[in-house]
Design a protein around this motif. Sequence first.
Motif, PDB file in Angstrom:
ATOM      1  N   LYS A 106      -5.943  -9.862  11.815  1.00 10.57           N
ATOM      2  CA  LYS A 106      -6.573 -10.445  13.005  1.00 10.57           C
ATOM      3  C   LYS A 106      -5.772 -11.615  13.573  1.00 10.57           C
ATOM      4  O   LYS A 106      -6.317 -12.535  14.153  1.00 10.57           O
ATOM      5  CB  LYS A 106      -8.002 -10.895  12.690  1.00 10.57           C
ATOM      6  N   GLY A 107      -4.461 -11.593  13.365  1.00  9.80           N
ATOM      7  CA  GLY A 107      -3.600 -12.631  13.908  1.00  9.80           C
ATOM      8  C   GLY A 107      -3.598 -13.934  13.122  1.00  9.80           C
ATOM      9  O   GLY A 107      -2.957 -14.899  13.529  1.00  9.80           O
ATOM     10  N   GLN A 108      -4.313 -13.985  11.969  1.00  7.21           N
ATOM     11  CA  GLN A 108      -4.383 -15.210  11.171  1.00  7.21           C
ATOM     12  C   GLN A 108      -3.081 -15.460  10.424  1.00  7.21           C
ATOM     13  O   GLN A 108      -2.441 -14.528   9.954  1.00  7.21           O
ATOM     14  CB  GLN A 108      -5.533 -15.127  10.166  1.00  7.21           C
ATOM     15  N   GLU A 109      -2.722 -16.714  10.270  1.00  6.15           N
ATOM     16  CA  GLU A 109      -1.539 -17.089   9.491  1.00  6.15           C
ATOM     17  C   GLU A 109      -1.796 -16.839   8.008  1.00  6.15           C
ATOM     18  O   GLU A 109      -2.938 -16.735   7.579  1.00  6.15           O
ATOM     19  CB  GLU A 109      -1.180 -18.557   9.725  1.00  6.15           C
ATOM     20  N   ASN A 110      -0.701 -16.761   7.232  1.00  5.99           N
ATOM     21  CA  ASN A 110      -0.819 -16.561   5.790  1.00  5.99           C
ATOM     22  C   ASN A 110       0.218 -17.411   5.070  1.00  5.99           C
ATOM     23  O   ASN A 110       1.032 -18.069   5.698  1.00  5.99           O
ATOM     24  CB  ASN A 110      -0.660 -15.076   5.437  1.00  5.99           C
ATOM     25  N   HIS A 111       0.198 -17.394   3.749  1.00  2.70           N
ATOM     26  CA  HIS A 111       1.124 -18.234   2.987  1.00  2.70           C
ATOM     27  C   HIS A 111       2.567 -17.736   3.029  1.00  2.70           C
ATOM     28  O   HIS A 111       3.468 -18.452   2.606  1.00  2.70           O
ATOM     29  CB  HIS A 111       0.644 -18.414   1.539  1.00  2.70           C
ATOM     30  N   TRP A 112       2.819 -16.543   3.548  1.00  2.00           N
ATOM     31  CA  TRP A 112       4.191 -16.037   3.689  1.00  2.00           C
ATOM     32  C   TRP A 112       4.848 -16.552   4.967  1.00  2.00           C
ATOM     33  O   TRP A 112       6.057 -16.470   5.124  1.00  2.00           O
ATOM     34  CB  TRP A 112       4.212 -14.518   3.701  1.00  2.00           C
ATOM     35  N   GLY A 113       4.059 -17.015   5.933  1.00  2.00           N
ATOM     36  CA  GLY A 113       4.635 -17.523   7.173  1.00  2.00           C
ATOM     37  C   GLY A 113       5.053 -16.453   8.158  1.00  2.00           C
ATOM     38  O   GLY A 113       5.910 -16.676   9.005  1.00  2.00           O
ATOM     39  N   GLY A 114       4.442 -15.292   8.066  1.00  3.16           N
ATOM     40  CA  GLY A 114       4.761 -14.202   8.984  1.00  3.16           C
ATOM     41  C   GLY A 114       4.040 -12.936   8.575  1.00  3.16           C
ATOM     42  O   GLY A 114       3.235 -12.940   7.643  1.00  3.16           O
ATOM     43  N   GLY A 115       4.357 -11.859   9.266  1.00  5.01           N
ATOM     44  CA  GLY A 115       3.717 -10.586   8.984  1.00  5.01           C
ATOM     45  C   GLY A 115       3.999 -10.108   7.564  1.00  5.01           C
ATOM     46  O   GLY A 115       5.064 -10.370   7.006  1.00  5.01           O
ATOM     47  N   VAL A 116       3.018  -9.436   6.991  1.00  2.00           N
ATOM     48  CA  VAL A 116       3.170  -8.832   5.672  1.00  2.00           C
ATOM     49  C   VAL A 116       3.039  -7.318   5.807  1.00  2.00           C
ATOM     50  O   VAL A 116       2.552  -6.816   6.813  1.00  2.00           O
ATOM     51  CB  VAL A 116       2.160  -9.409   4.654  1.00  2.00           C
ATOM     52  N   ALA A 117       3.480  -6.621   4.798  1.00  2.00           N
ATOM     53  CA  ALA A 117       3.566  -5.165   4.880  1.00  2.00           C
ATOM     54  C   ALA A 117       2.197  -4.500   4.842  1.00  2.00           C
ATOM     55  O   ALA A 117       1.286  -4.930   4.146  1.00  2.00           O
ATOM     56  CB  ALA A 117       4.428  -4.630   3.739  1.00  2.00           C
ATOM     57  N   THR A 118       2.105  -3.435   5.588  1.00  2.00           N
ATOM     58  CA  THR A 118       0.979  -2.521   5.531  1.00  2.00           C
ATOM     59  C   THR A 118       1.509  -1.130   5.839  1.00  2.00           C
ATOM     60  O   THR A 118       2.679  -0.960   6.176  1.00  2.00           O
ATOM     61  CB  THR A 118      -0.151  -2.923   6.495  1.00  2.00           C
ATOM     62  N   GLY A 169       6.975  15.343  -9.700  1.00  2.00           N
ATOM     63  CA  GLY A 169       5.766  15.763  -9.002  1.00  2.00           C
ATOM     64  C   GLY A 169       4.971  14.601  -8.420  1.00  2.00           C
ATOM     65  O   GLY A 169       5.439  13.473  -8.341  1.00  2.00           O
ATOM     66  N   GLU A 170       3.741  14.902  -8.015  1.00  3.29           N
ATOM     67  CA  GLU A 170       2.884  13.916  -7.358  1.00  3.29           C
ATOM     68  C   GLU A 170       1.972  13.227  -8.359  1.00  3.29           C
ATOM     69  O   GLU A 170       1.615  13.791  -9.390  1.00  3.29           O
ATOM     70  CB  GLU A 170       2.003  14.589  -6.307  1.00  3.29           C
ATOM     71  N   VAL A 171       1.574  12.009  -8.015  1.00  2.00           N
ATOM     72  CA  VAL A 171       0.610  11.269  -8.816  1.00  2.00           C
ATOM     73  C   VAL A 171      -0.332  10.528  -7.860  1.00  2.00           C
ATOM     74  O   VAL A 171       0.079  10.067  -6.803  1.00  2.00           O
ATOM     75  CB  VAL A 171       1.323  10.282  -9.788  1.00  2.00           C
ATOM     76  N   MET A 172      -1.603  10.483  -8.232  1.00  2.00           N
ATOM     77  CA  MET A 172      -2.585   9.743  -7.440  1.00  2.00           C
ATOM     78  C   MET A 172      -2.432   8.263  -7.752  1.00  2.00           C
ATOM     79  O   MET A 172      -2.402   7.870  -8.915  1.00  2.00           O
ATOM     80  CB  MET A 172      -4.009  10.190  -7.775  1.00  2.00           C
ATOM     81  N   CYS A 173      -2.323   7.478  -6.698  1.00  2.00           N
ATOM     82  CA  CYS A 173      -2.123   6.034  -6.862  1.00  2.00           C
ATOM     83  C   CYS A 173      -3.103   5.254  -5.998  1.00  2.00           C
ATOM     84  O   CYS A 173      -3.495   5.697  -4.922  1.00  2.00           O
ATOM     85  CB  CYS A 173      -0.718   5.633  -6.425  1.00  2.00           C
ATOM     86  N   LEU A 174      -3.414   4.074  -6.470  1.00  2.00           N
ATOM     87  CA  LEU A 174      -4.107   3.083  -5.677  1.00  2.00           C
ATOM     88  C   LEU A 174      -3.052   2.369  -4.851  1.00  2.00           C
ATOM     89  O   LEU A 174      -1.948   2.088  -5.345  1.00  2.00           O
ATOM     90  CB  LEU A 174      -4.789   2.073  -6.615  1.00  2.00           C
ATOM     91  N   THR A 175      -3.338   2.100  -3.605  1.00  2.00           N
ATOM     92  CA  THR A 175      -2.510   1.202  -2.806  1.00  2.00           C
ATOM     93  C   THR A 175      -3.433   0.483  -1.845  1.00  2.00           C
ATOM     94  O   THR A 175      -4.656   0.664  -1.888  1.00  2.00           O
ATOM     95  CB  THR A 175      -1.346   1.945  -2.097  1.00  2.00           C
ATOM     96  N   TYR A 176      -2.881  -0.331  -0.982  1.00  2.61           N
ATOM     97  CA  TYR A 176      -3.696  -1.142  -0.078  1.00  2.61           C
ATOM     98  C   TYR A 176      -3.189  -1.008   1.346  1.00  2.61           C
ATOM     99  O   TYR A 176      -1.994  -0.904   1.590  1.00  2.61           O
ATOM    100  CB  TYR A 176      -3.660  -2.614  -0.505  1.00  2.61           C
ATOM    101  N   GLN A 177      -4.158  -1.035   2.280  1.00  2.00           N
ATOM    102  CA  GLN A 177      -3.864  -0.916   3.703  1.00  2.00           C
ATOM    103  C   GLN A 177      -4.572  -2.064   4.419  1.00  2.00           C
ATOM    104  O   GLN A 177      -5.764  -2.306   4.183  1.00  2.00           O
ATOM    105  CB  GLN A 177      -4.373   0.437   4.203  1.00  2.00           C
ATOM    106  N   MET A 178      -3.833  -2.764   5.278  1.00  2.00           N
ATOM    107  CA  MET A 178      -4.413  -3.901   5.987  1.00  2.00           C
ATOM    108  C   MET A 178      -5.422  -3.440   7.028  1.00  2.00           C
ATOM    109  O   MET A 178      -5.207  -2.444   7.728  1.00  2.00           O
ATOM    110  CB  MET A 178      -3.315  -4.723   6.661  1.00  2.00           C
ATOM    111  N   ASN A 179      -6.511  -4.176   7.129  1.00  2.00           N
ATOM    112  CA  ASN A 179      -7.536  -3.938   8.141  1.00  2.00           C
ATOM    113  C   ASN A 179      -7.245  -4.805   9.360  1.00  2.00           C
ATOM    114  O   ASN A 179      -6.780  -5.927   9.223  1.00  2.00           O
ATOM    115  CB  ASN A 179      -8.916  -4.342   7.592  1.00  2.00           C
ATOM    116  N   CYS A 180      -7.521  -4.321  10.541  1.00  2.00           N
ATOM    117  CA  CYS A 180      -7.467  -5.122  11.771  1.00  2.00           C
ATOM    118  C   CYS A 180      -6.224  -5.987  11.864  1.00  2.00           C
ATOM    119  O   CYS A 180      -6.297  -7.199  11.994  1.00  2.00           O
ATOM    120  CB  CYS A 180      -8.699  -6.020  11.868  1.00  2.00           C
TER     121      CYS A 180
END
Length: 193
Positions: free
Chosen positions: A60-72, A120-131
């Motif tokens: 949502k355009g908020q700043e973070n401790h990295w000082g810029g965009g983070v991966a999603t 082959g393939e494996v089921m993994c947990l990962t994270y996706q940024m909201n908004c």
Amino acid sequence: MMVAVDSTEKSCLSADGEDFFYFGYGSNLLRERLQIMNPSAVLVSVGCLKGYKLAFGLFKGQENHWGGGVATIFPSPEDDVWGIIWHLKAADRQSLDEQESVKHGIYSPIEVKVEQEDAGEVMCLTYQMNCFNYSLTSPLYKEVMCTGAKQNGLPAEYIKKLNAIRTNNYNEITPFTMQVRDILQHLQINTSE
């Protein structure tokens, strides 16, 4: 240390006390970064998430401790995202959720099928940024990603793509950035000896 992967279709999203596989594609490409809060993380293999695209943004355009965009990541049929499949103990699930700010709604955990290089393939947990709003990443965040990509043997063409990512000029010194810079400096000293 390597961990064998059982590529059954068991869900990895539940926090029911079972070990799980996690796909790291951003700052968690770097083992030392991931292990700050998740000490049980063990490299399984390099993996490729097909049908997704890597992007950088701010929640949502908020700043973070990295000082810029983070991966999603977001669905994109023609694209692929390379990363690392990690094996983590169940005890680290909560800290991983905390690191990704799930409770604050910044990222949501998702389950994805990730192709391993030779197994082959494996089921993994990962994270996706909201908004998220697109935003240039900081030089430090990019350095962490590129260092982790090299450290773990991601494909040379993908590393070249990461190296070409444009950054902002954020270079402020905070306790967080000092901690990350110390990790990177320690890695450089150890690799040059």
